[in-house]
Motif scaffolding. Structure first.
Motif, PDB file in Angstrom:
ATOM      1  N   VAL A 229     -22.594 115.151 -92.874  1.00  8.59           N
ATOM      2  CA  VAL A 229     -22.798 116.603 -92.935  1.00  8.59           C
ATOM      3  C   VAL A 229     -21.569 117.246 -92.308  1.00  8.59           C
ATOM      4  O   VAL A 229     -21.361 117.181 -91.097  1.00  8.59           O
ATOM      5  N   GLY A 230     -20.745 117.858 -93.145  1.00 11.45           N
ATOM      6  CA  GLY A 230     -19.476 118.422 -92.702  1.00 11.45           C
ATOM      7  C   GLY A 230     -18.324 117.664 -93.319  1.00 11.45           C
ATOM      8  O   GLY A 230     -18.379 116.439 -93.481  1.00 11.45           O
ATOM      9  N   SER A 231     -17.250 118.394 -93.641  1.00  6.10           N
ATOM     10  CA  SER A 231     -16.150 117.758 -94.378  1.00  6.10           C
ATOM     11  C   SER A 231     -14.819 117.842 -93.642  1.00  6.10           C
ATOM     12  O   SER A 231     -13.760 117.862 -94.245  1.00  6.10           O
ATOM     13  N   GLY A 232     -14.883 117.894 -92.298  1.00  2.00           N
ATOM     14  CA  GLY A 232     -13.656 117.826 -91.512  1.00  2.00           C
ATOM     15  C   GLY A 232     -13.342 116.387 -91.192  1.00  2.00           C
ATOM     16  O   GLY A 232     -13.167 115.546 -92.076  1.00  2.00           O
ATOM     17  N   SER A 233     -13.303 116.053 -89.901  1.00  3.91           N
ATOM     18  CA  SER A 233     -12.974 114.681 -89.503  1.00  3.91           C
ATOM     19  C   SER A 233     -14.024 113.683 -89.952  1.00  3.91           C
ATOM     20  O   SER A 233     -13.734 112.483 -90.054  1.00  3.91           O
ATOM     21  N   GLY A 234     -15.246 114.152 -90.236  1.00  7.28           N
ATOM     22  CA  GLY A 234     -16.273 113.257 -90.751  1.00  7.28           C
ATOM     23  C   GLY A 234     -15.899 112.598 -92.064  1.00  7.28           C
ATOM     24  O   GLY A 234     -16.397 111.514 -92.394  1.00  7.28           O
ATOM     25  N   LEU A 235     -14.999 113.231 -92.832  1.00  3.47           N
ATOM     26  CA  LEU A 235     -14.556 112.637 -94.094  1.00  3.47           C
ATOM     27  C   LEU A 235     -13.839 111.313 -93.875  1.00  3.47           C
ATOM     28  O   LEU A 235     -13.874 110.435 -94.742  1.00  3.47           O
ATOM     29  N   ASP A 236     -13.176 111.171 -92.716  1.00  6.97           N
ATOM     30  CA  ASP A 236     -12.498 109.903 -92.439  1.00  6.97           C
ATOM     31  C   ASP A 236     -13.504 108.756 -92.389  1.00  6.97           C
ATOM     32  O   ASP A 236     -13.231 107.652 -92.875  1.00  6.97           O
ATOM     33  N   VAL A 237     -14.663 109.007 -91.787  1.00  8.50           N
ATOM     34  CA  VAL A 237     -15.699 107.976 -91.722  1.00  8.50           C
ATOM     35  C   VAL A 237     -16.314 107.763 -93.101  1.00  8.50           C
ATOM     36  O   VAL A 237     -16.622 106.632 -93.497  1.00  8.50           O
ATOM     37  N   ALA A 238     -16.505 108.848 -93.855  1.00  8.47           N
ATOM     38  CA  ALA A 238     -17.040 108.731 -95.215  1.00  8.47           C
ATOM     39  C   ALA A 238     -16.133 107.867 -96.081  1.00  8.47           C
ATOM     40  O   ALA A 238     -16.609 107.020 -96.855  1.00  8.47           O
ATOM     41  N   ASN A 239     -14.833 108.058 -95.941  1.00  8.56           N
ATOM     42  CA  ASN A 239     -13.897 107.255 -96.727  1.00  8.56           C
ATOM     43  C   ASN A 239     -13.941 105.790 -96.295  1.00  8.56           C
ATOM     44  O   ASN A 239     -13.821 104.881 -97.127  1.00  8.56           O
TER      45      ASN A 239
ATOM     46  N   GLY B 237     -15.351 132.150 -77.306  1.00 16.52           N
ATOM     47  CA  GLY B 237     -15.776 130.758 -77.373  1.00 16.52           C
ATOM     48  C   GLY B 237     -16.450 130.404 -78.681  1.00 16.52           C
ATOM     49  O   GLY B 237     -16.437 131.170 -79.648  1.00 16.52           O
ATOM     50  N   ARG B 238     -17.050 129.216 -78.709  1.00 16.04           N
ATOM     51  CA  ARG B 238     -17.663 128.682 -79.916  1.00 16.04           C
ATOM     52  C   ARG B 238     -19.074 128.193 -79.610  1.00 16.04           C
ATOM     53  O   ARG B 238     -19.388 127.809 -78.480  1.00 16.04           O
ATOM     54  N   VAL B 239     -19.916 128.222 -80.617  1.00 17.68           N
ATOM     55  CA  VAL B 239     -21.271 127.681 -80.484  1.00 17.68           C
ATOM     56  C   VAL B 239     -21.477 126.625 -81.577  1.00 17.68           C
ATOM     57  O   VAL B 239     -20.958 126.752 -82.690  1.00 17.68           O
ATOM     58  N   PRO B 240     -22.251 125.559 -81.269  1.00 18.03           N
ATOM     59  CA  PRO B 240     -22.451 124.482 -82.250  1.00 18.03           C
ATOM     60  C   PRO B 240     -23.359 124.913 -83.386  1.00 18.03           C
ATOM     61  O   PRO B 240     -24.247 125.749 -83.220  1.00 18.03           O
ATOM     62  N   ASN B 241     -23.134 124.307 -84.546  1.00 12.82           N
ATOM     63  CA  ASN B 241     -23.922 124.634 -85.730  1.00 12.82           C
ATOM     64  C   ASN B 241     -25.220 123.838 -85.829  1.00 12.82           C
ATOM     65  O   ASN B 241     -25.875 123.837 -86.878  1.00 12.82           O
ATOM     66  N   SER B 242     -25.615 123.184 -84.743  1.00 12.42           N
ATOM     67  CA  SER B 242     -26.826 122.362 -84.781  1.00 12.42           C
ATOM     68  C   SER B 242     -28.067 123.190 -85.108  1.00 12.42           C
ATOM     69  O   SER B 242     -29.024 122.680 -85.714  1.00 12.42           O
ATOM     70  N   ASP B 243     -28.069 124.473 -84.723  1.00 15.64           N
ATOM     71  CA  ASP B 243     -29.244 125.307 -84.968  1.00 15.64           C
ATOM     72  C   ASP B 243     -29.458 125.599 -86.448  1.00 15.64           C
ATOM     73  O   ASP B 243     -30.560 125.958 -86.858  1.00 15.64           O
TER      74      ASP B 243
ATOM     75  N   VAL C 212     -26.568 108.403 -91.213  1.00 13.19           N
ATOM     76  CA  VAL C 212     -26.188 109.817 -91.325  1.00 13.19           C
ATOM     77  C   VAL C 212     -25.219 110.149 -90.195  1.00 13.19           C
ATOM     78  O   VAL C 212     -25.440 109.755 -89.043  1.00 13.19           O
ATOM     79  N   LEU C 213     -24.175 110.866 -90.535  1.00 16.71           N
ATOM     80  CA  LEU C 213     -23.194 111.341 -89.550  1.00 16.71           C
ATOM     81  C   LEU C 213     -23.219 112.869 -89.531  1.00 16.71           C
ATOM     82  O   LEU C 213     -23.004 113.522 -90.561  1.00 16.71           O
ATOM     83  N   ILE C 214     -23.491 113.433 -88.357  1.00 13.77           N
ATOM     84  CA  ILE C 214     -23.474 114.890 -88.195  1.00 13.77           C
ATOM     85  C   ILE C 214     -22.098 115.296 -87.675  1.00 13.77           C
ATOM     86  O   ILE C 214     -21.712 114.931 -86.563  1.00 13.77           O
ATOM     87  N   ALA C 215     -21.370 116.031 -88.486  1.00  9.19           N
ATOM     88  CA  ALA C 215     -20.017 116.469 -88.121  1.00  9.19           C
ATOM     89  C   ALA C 215     -19.817 117.896 -88.616  1.00  9.19           C
ATOM     90  O   ALA C 215     -18.837 118.219 -89.288  1.00  9.19           O
ATOM     91  N   ALA C 216     -20.781 118.750 -88.268  1.00  5.63           N
ATOM     92  CA  ALA C 216     -20.857 120.097 -88.841  1.00  5.63           C
ATOM     93  C   ALA C 216     -20.177 121.171 -88.006  1.00  5.63           C
ATOM     94  O   ALA C 216     -20.247 122.352 -88.336  1.00  5.63           O
ATOM     95  N   GLY C 217     -19.553 120.791 -86.897  1.00  5.95           N
ATOM     96  CA  GLY C 217     -18.679 121.707 -86.183  1.00  5.95           C
ATOM     97  C   GLY C 217     -19.365 122.837 -85.435  1.00  5.95           C
ATOM     98  O   GLY C 217     -20.548 122.785 -85.093  1.00  5.95           O
ATOM     99  N   THR C 218     -18.573 123.885 -85.210  1.00  7.49           N
ATOM    100  CA  THR C 218     -19.008 125.053 -84.454  1.00  7.49           C
ATOM    101  C   THR C 218     -18.621 126.317 -85.206  1.00  7.49           C
ATOM    102  O   THR C 218     -17.925 126.266 -86.224  1.00  7.49           O
ATOM    103  N   ARG C 219     -19.044 127.451 -84.654  1.00  6.45           N
ATOM    104  CA  ARG C 219     -18.678 128.755 -85.211  1.00  6.45           C
ATOM    105  C   ARG C 219     -18.372 129.693 -84.043  1.00  6.45           C
ATOM    106  O   ARG C 219     -18.737 129.402 -82.892  1.00  6.45           O
ATOM    107  N   PRO C 220     -17.721 130.827 -84.310  1.00  8.04           N
ATOM    108  CA  PRO C 220     -17.409 131.749 -83.214  1.00  8.04           C
ATOM    109  C   PRO C 220     -18.667 132.244 -82.515  1.00  8.04           C
ATOM    110  O   PRO C 220     -19.670 132.575 -83.154  1.00  8.04           O
ATOM    111  N   ALA C 221     -18.610 132.288 -81.190  1.00  5.53           N
ATOM    112  CA  ALA C 221     -19.709 132.835 -80.405  1.00  5.53           C
ATOM    113  C   ALA C 221     -19.586 134.353 -80.329  1.00  5.53           C
ATOM    114  O   ALA C 221     -18.480 134.888 -80.229  1.00  5.53           O
ATOM    115  N   VAL C 222     -20.698 135.022 -80.379  1.00  5.25           N
ATOM    116  CA  VAL C 222     -20.729 136.482 -80.220  1.00  5.25           C
ATOM    117  C   VAL C 222     -21.627 136.791 -79.018  1.00  5.25           C
ATOM    118  O   VAL C 222     -22.837 136.607 -79.090  1.00  5.25           O
TER     119      VAL C 222
END
Length: 478
Positions: free
Chosen positions: A9-19, A279-285, A138-148
């Protein structure tokens, strides 16, 4: 329902593991709700550093007079430079998408993945809405988003986060930034160099509060010369004035004693654009991770063990969403560890030793290892030495301001190194190597031959003299 050997889940560094999984002959699914490539490529490191280099070029030209060179800037095609950077980023993301779509080893699911059962996801929105898939791993690599932050009135005003700021095709006349970390520092430098008046409102006593205190203080002083800086303040309210936005801030109480910055008073800042860089907040929610038994901490970051396994069997996590280091190079390092642990012969804990960071502002900042406040908090006995750029031939020629600060234990082991000044991100790297691959002592740097008169001599000389213990008038040579 489609079953896969491996789902990421997520296509950043998690793609390295997918490959890596695909190379093992596994069936692989990639779930991504946005452009392919993750935060770094689309909304983070890549576009920001491309844009910041443009600012560095302009700043160099504007300093030409210091070197008896008559140069001037006749025009800046600001909208074009922003468009060209974002078009390049978009093409890179689309290239990844095309590659996954055409791959016989990967299946791409475009939409937001939400867990509905044990290692089972449903796709919400996007091209594959309604699809369900299950992964043996399953690999969770869904990152973060800007905190408000919960600022009074924030929902009723137009504001930028780093995502929108990187696409702004006209520099604001007056940019007000809420936040004092690396995003505020970098974007303040970018827009300030291209003509914006910049006001920064940060809660902590210094900007870059995660950096070593000496470096953070020096950086804050330099920014106070360039911009309007209100440290030790927290934004309490924002209001829309039609073609302007106003931020009200009060002195921020910090620390166990509830202290505030001496002499601080409430402040008001008005500009035509507001950037929230808090800052940033995780996308786990957004993932409904509890449906698959994955636990998070009180900030929402996914809990993992030293191997990056989550609390759910067969579910792993890496990158910003685990909250260890919110750095792309850390995520890449974690991806290597997960791949090794999944497909290697035995589990190996992730080694975070000597994890460096850099801030691509002006001045540049970089560091590795412990800060002085870390050492004091842990009760570690240490000694320190600081050496300025302008005492080296190259630094003097560059008229460079800044310094290298070294922290060692009483046996000469390197505990930390912190740099503020030109090329800090490159200069710190030899210390990283010494701490990671060498003996990790002062001798590694001191006895290595450094090119004269390269800028790296400032690092060598920082390690080459007498170190001083805090509150100790006598230097100690290691």
């Amino acid at each position: 329902m489609e079953d896969f050997d491996f789902v990421v889940v997520g296509s950043g560094s998690g793609l390295d593991v997918a490959n890596a999984a695909a190379n093992q002959g596994q069936s692989v699914a990639v779930v991504e709700k946005g452009p392919l490539g993750g935060t770094c490529l689309n909304r983070g490191c890549i576009p920001s550093k491309h844009l910041l280099y443009h600012a560095d070029v302009l700043e160099t030209i504007e300093r030409a007079g210091e070197f008896h060179i008559d140069a001037e800037v006749n025009d800046v095609e600001f909208a074009e430079l922003v468009r060209s950077v974002n078009e390049e980023v978009s093409e890179d993301a689309e290239s990844i998408r095309r590659g996954l779509r055409s791959s016989s080893q990967h299946d791409l699911f475009e939409g937001e993945g939400r867990f509905v059962d044990d290692r089972t996801l449903e796709i919400v929105g996007g091209n594959d809405e309604g699809a369900r898939l299950r992964g043996e791993t399953v690999l969770i690599a869904a990152g973060t988003r800007p905190a408000v932050p919960p600022i009074d009135g924030i929902e009723s005003v137009d504001y930028l986060t780093s995502t929108e700021a990187l696409q702004l095709e006209t520099p604001p006349e007056h940019l007000v930034i809420v936040g004092g970390g690396y995003i505020a520092a970098e974007l303040g430098h970018f827009f300030g160099t291209f003509g914006s008046d910049v006001t920064i409102v940060g809660r902590r006593p210094n900007l870059l509060p995660d950096a070593d205190e000496g470096v953070a203080a020096a950086f804050t002083d330099r920014y106070a010369d360039r911009f309007t800086v209100h440290t030790g303040h927290t934004a309490t309210a924002v209001s829309d004035g039609g073609d302007s936005v106003t931020v009200e801030a009060k002195p921020y109480e910090y620390g166990d004693d509830g202290g505030i910055v001496e002499g601080a008073d409430p402040v008001t800042a008005t500009g035509d654009e507001l950037l929230v860089a808090a800052g940033r907040v995780p996308n786990s929610d957004t993932l409904n991770v509890e449906a698959t038994g994955v636990e998070t901490d009180d900030r929402g970051f996914v809990e993992t063990d030293e191997y990056l396994r989550t609390t759910a069997d067969g579910v792993w996590a890496l990158g910003d969403i685990v909250g260890e280091y919110l750095l792309k190079h850390s995520a890449n390092h974690e991806a290597q560890a997960v791949a090794r642990n999944l497909f290697g012969e035995e589990l190996q804990a992730v080694d975070y030793e000597a994890m460096p960071f850099a801030v691509f502002a002006s001045p540049e900042v970089a560091g590795v290892g412990a800060t002085e406040s870390d050492l004091r908090a842990d009760g570690v006995e240490y000694a320190t030495r600081t050496y300025p750029y302008d005492k080296t031939a190259r630094g003097s020629a560059m008229r460079a301001e800044g310094f290298v600060k070294v922290l060692i234990d009483l046996d000469g082991e390197i505990l930390g190194c912190h740099i503020v000044g030109p090329e800090a991100s490159n200069l710190v790297q030899e210390v990283v190597v010494a701490m990671k691959a060498g003996s990790g002592t002062v001798r590694d740097i001191r006895e290595s031959v450094h090119i004269h008169p390269a800028l790296s001599e400032v690092v060598q000389r920082a390690f080459a003299g007498q170190f001083t213990r805090p509150d100790d008038a006598h230097g100690h040579d290691h």
